[in-house]
Motif scaffolding. Structure first.
Motif, mmCIF file in Angstrom:
data_model
loop_
_atom_site.group_PDB
_atom_site.id
_atom_site.type_symbol
_atom_site.label_atom_id
_atom_site.label_comp_id
_atom_site.label_asym_id
_atom_site.label_seq_id
_atom_site.Cartn_x
_atom_site.Cartn_y
_atom_site.Cartn_z
ATOM 1 N N ASP A 1 -3.839 -2.401 8.308
ATOM 2 C CA ASP A 1 -4.588 -1.142 8.333
ATOM 3 C C ASP A 1 -4.086 -0.225 9.444
ATOM 4 O O ASP A 1 -3.963 0.985 9.254
ATOM 5 N N ARG A 2 -3.789 -0.795 10.606
ATOM 6 C CA ARG A 2 -3.271 -0.003 11.720
ATOM 7 C C ARG A 2 -1.921 0.615 11.360
ATOM 8 O O ARG A 2 -1.679 1.797 11.609
ATOM 9 N N ARG B 1 0.869 -1.175 0.000
ATOM 10 C CA ARG B 1 0.000 0.000 0.000
ATOM 11 C C ARG B 1 0.906 1.226 0.000
ATOM 12 O O ARG B 1 1.868 1.300 0.766
ATOM 13 N N ALA C 1 -0.814 1.291 8.353
ATOM 14 C CA ALA C 1 -1.049 2.326 7.340
ATOM 15 C C ALA C 1 -1.539 3.620 7.997
ATOM 16 O O ALA C 1 -1.118 4.719 7.617
ATOM 17 N N GLN D 1 2.588 -5.722 3.644
ATOM 18 C CA GLN D 1 1.841 -6.450 4.678
ATOM 19 C C GLN D 1 2.729 -7.412 5.461
ATOM 20 O O GLN D 1 2.582 -7.547 6.674
ATOM 21 N N ASP E 1 -4.923 -8.348 8.282
ATOM 22 C CA ASP E 1 -5.492 -7.176 7.609
ATOM 23 C C ASP E 1 -5.677 -6.014 8.583
ATOM 24 O O ASP E 1 -5.404 -4.856 8.239
ATOM 25 N N ASP E 2 -6.105 -6.323 9.810
ATOM 26 C CA ASP E 2 -6.291 -5.264 10.806
ATOM 27 C C ASP E 2 -4.956 -4.621 11.189
ATOM 28 O O ASP E 2 -4.863 -3.395 11.337
#
Length: 130
Positions: free
Chosen positions: A110-111, A4, A113, A101, A106-107
């Motif tokens: 996201d954290r 990302r 990011a 990653q 996934d959590d």
């Protein structure tokens, strides 16, 4: 493994942004995800306390291309390569951080990011307020 790109535009010239962001002494002011304490040097390796514990890191050599890639050695010995660039933008400079990653849920991804985005927002605030 997913990647990302987290980016932000800063209304300052890319040379100014690069000079500030590449100065390890400035890291605790804006890069809380990497350095939450004073940065110390041992040769080309820098050390700081971080949310992950004491980390070692090395940055790409000073350059005119805006490359701020850095390798972070985590407390468990894992080395994470972090591509980062300062590029010219019509409104000043864009800072782009590539997050990978690397086994995170996934959590967690996201954290991470969100933490990078917060760091870049702090960098923007510091540079645009001067």
């Amino acid at each position: 493994m997913r990647s990302r790109h987290v980016s932000i535009v800063i209304r300052r010239g890319p040379e100014v942004v690069y000079a500030f962001a590449s100065d390890p002494g400035n890291l605790p002011r804006w890069a809380a995800g990497l350095a939450s304490s004073t940065v110390t040097w041992d040769g080309d390796t820098l050390y700081a306390d971080s949310p992950m514990g004491r980390v070692a890191f090395t940055f790409a050599a000073d350059n005119m291309l805006g490359v701020l890639d850095h390798d972070v050695t985590l407390p468990d010995g894992t080395v994470v390569h972090n591509p980062m660039r300062v590029i010219r933008h019509p409104d000043g400079a864009e800072v782009v951080f590539t997050l990978r990653q690397l086994g995170l849920t996934d959590d967690e991804f996201d954290r991470d990011a969100a933490m990078v985005a917060a760091d870049l927002a702090r960098l923007t605030g510091l540079l645009e307020s001067t």
